[in-house]
Scaffold this active site. Structure first.
Site, PDB file in Angstrom:
ATOM      1  N   SER A   1     -10.573   0.041   6.989  1.00 27.09           N
ATOM      2  CA  SER A   1      -9.950   0.152   5.667  1.00 27.09           C
ATOM      3  C   SER A   1      -9.225  -1.086   5.181  1.00 27.09           C
ATOM      4  CB  SER A   1      -8.990   1.355   5.635  1.00 27.09           C
ATOM      5  OG  SER A   1      -9.712   2.551   5.705  1.00 27.09           O
TER       6      SER A   1
ATOM      7  N   LYS B   1       0.842  -1.198   0.000  1.00 30.12           N
ATOM      8  CA  LYS B   1       0.000   0.000   0.000  1.00 30.12           C
ATOM      9  C   LYS B   1       0.877   1.248   0.000  1.00 30.12           C
ATOM     10  CE  LYS B   1      -3.914   2.101   2.484  1.00 30.12           C
ATOM     11  NZ  LYS B   1      -4.841   1.981   3.641  1.00 30.12           N
TER      12      LYS B   1
ATOM     13  N   SER C   1      -9.851   2.408   2.746  1.00 33.50           N
ATOM     14  CA  SER C   1      -8.909   3.093   1.890  1.00 33.50           C
ATOM     15  C   SER C   1      -7.961   2.143   1.152  1.00 33.50           C
ATOM     16  CB  SER C   1      -8.080   4.070   2.730  1.00 33.50           C
ATOM     17  OG  SER C   1      -7.279   3.357   3.685  1.00 33.50           O
TER      18      SER C   1
END
Length: 494
Positions: free
Chosen positions: A180, A78, A156
């Site tokens: 998330s 990420k 997210s």
């Protein structure tokens, strides 16, 4: 070996040990899948040369007999994790061009374990969002599709979930501040676990809300989650909230035996408008746990109804403080100034250009609730509510409950752009089942449970006792085995 990207982490690990494939072959298969997945917009920074170098080193370790479980396995990272010498933007224009001179603790642990980073992954800007629509890179797209309309992969960690669900890498890192990891996992038909707050170091992860943020893995199944989580965990003196506790062998805990365990079903999670398919799956999940020998009983978490408002006071407050450092002075984007502009104008113009609308909204909300006239009315009150929410869980666990079963999300994935003109609160409501876990600092895992009436995946969430991820993973393993979910998206992007 064909179809290498269909392997799980465990399957690929075993194939590497058996000499059926090599880390280099796995990595090349992953890089080819990444290249073919551009319509998903999951990968945003190319690290293919790093990956090839790591793969060669992994093969040498395997041949030497010095190979941890993650050695040679291709994963995505990420964009919130600082990676030395590699662009790390947190999907924000304000960090354009930023390349850290250091490695986050979690990524370093994974690299020390021999993992191979095939790319950096899309996300909501500064992890603020539930749909991956606030990214400077553009929207990440869910691999699942029921018509021509693109769906959100959740947020997210949307890029992480899309990449794993599309089988472009074997697993990915995510972060979870209010759901998330778990919400994107549910939207894409895979598994995601948020460990107890303090189990994984936050050092080197771009901060959103420091008392809520926690890293975790996004994987194809529960066994993979156990394998990767173990590699990510551990005490870190550089993080003042990191707990100095031994890291168990989480995979060894996966016996599937949950006889005598007590599972709580919170009445407050029965929300109005829940799709019938989700209610049915929740009911079936309860029965499956009973059939596996668990005791299932109704419980109450009375302050759950205050969780969302408390979260959307605390998280923006912490964000406004954390994001104050992005001012155009030290790193990242700096606005072009006109003659006569001073430092105040530089701050204003840089932040106005660098932050997207959602980040600006949350910074403004956070600054407001921390201001002198409203600190007690909003922020301190939200902190007191947070303490009550944590006490609800403590009280339930004190009665002998081992885990709590809830839906992961109120519905399946929605269309990209579907909420663009809606009240932002409508988007925030998608966190209704997940934020309590962050507020209480507990571990939570989402496992894919079935499909809705449109053929889109739905997830069930298990919430565990603090520091008992092994027990939680084992309960999730038993549930996963009973559910038998094995649906995959059609590879329309290829």
């Amino acid at each position: 070996m064909s179809d290498l990207m269909k392997l799980t982490l465990a399957g690929a690990r075993d194939a590497l040990r058996a000499g059926e494939t090599t880390a280099v072959e796995l990595t090349e298969a992953s890089l080819a899948a990444v290249a073919a997945s551009k319509p998903l917009n999951a990968f945003v920074h190319d690290t293919s040369e790093i990956a090839r170098s790591q793969a060669k080193a992994a093969d040498a370790r395997i041949q030497a007999g010095d190979a941890p479980d993650m050695c040679g396995l291709p994963i995505g990272m990420k964009d919130l994790f600082c990676t030395k010498g590699v662009a790390t933007q947190a999907a924000s224009a304000i960090l354009d061009g930023f390349k850290p001179e250091y490695e986050s603790t979690v990524s370093q642990k994974l690299f020390d374990a021999g993992a191979v980073m095939v790319g950096k992954l899309n996300m909501d800007e500064f992890a603020m969002g539930s749909s991956n629509e606030t990214s400077v890179y553009g929207n990440a797209v869910n691999p699942w599709k029921v018509d021509e309309h693109d769906l959100t992969p959740g947020g997210s960690s949307g890029g992480s979930a899309a990449a794993v669900a599309a089988e472009t890498c074997l697993a990915a890192t995510g972060t979870d501040t209010g759901g998330s990891i778990r919400q994107p996992a549910a939207f894409t038909g895979i598994t995601g676990i948020k460990p107890t707050y303090g189990r994984c170091s936050r050092w080197g992860i771009v901060a959103f809300a420091s008392s809520l943020d926690q890293a975790g893995p996004i994987t194809k199944d529960v066994r993979d989650a156990a394998i990767m989580l173990e590699a990510m965990c551990g005490f870190d003196a550089k993080d003042s909230t990191s707990m100095n506790l031994p890291v168990p062998n989480f995979e060894a805990a996966l016996t599937g035996d949950i006889r005598g365990k007590t599972i709580g079903i919170p009445k407050e999670y029965r929300v109005e408008g829940m799709p019938e398919a989700l209610e049915t799956l929740w009911s079936e999940g309860r029965q499956m746990l009973r059939d596996a020998g668990a005791i299932v009983k109704d419980i109450s978490l009375p302050h759950t109804k205050y969780a969302l408002p408390a979260y959307y006071v605390i998280a923006p407050a912490e964000a406004s403080s954390n994001l104050a450092r992005y001012d155009g002075v030290r790193f990242g984007h700096r606005a072009k100034l006109e003659a006569g502009d001073g430092i105040t104008e530089m701050y204003e113009k840089t932040r106005a250009e660098g932050f997207g609308a959602e980040v600006q909204r949350r910074v403004m909300v956070g600054t407001y609730v921390l201001s002198a006239g409203f600190y007690d009315a909003y922020y301190n009150r939200a902190r007191r509510v947070r303490a009550l929410i944590k006490k609800d869980f403590d009280d339930v666990f004190a009665t002998g409950v081992d885990a709590i079963l809830t839906p992961s999300t109120p519905s399946a994935a929605f269309g990209l752009g579907e909420m663009a003109d809606a009240d932002p609160v409508q988007m925030y409501l998608f966190d209704v089942f997940t934020v309590t876990v962050n507020l209480a600092g507990l571990p939570g895992i989402s496992v894919p449970a079935g499909l809705d009436s449109k053929g889109l995946p739905l997830g069930l969430q298990l919430i565990g006792r603090p520091w008992e991820e092994g027990d939680l993973l084992n309960t999730a393993f038993a549930l996963e085995n009973a559910l038998g979910f094995n649906a995959k998206p059609n590879q329309w992007w290829r």
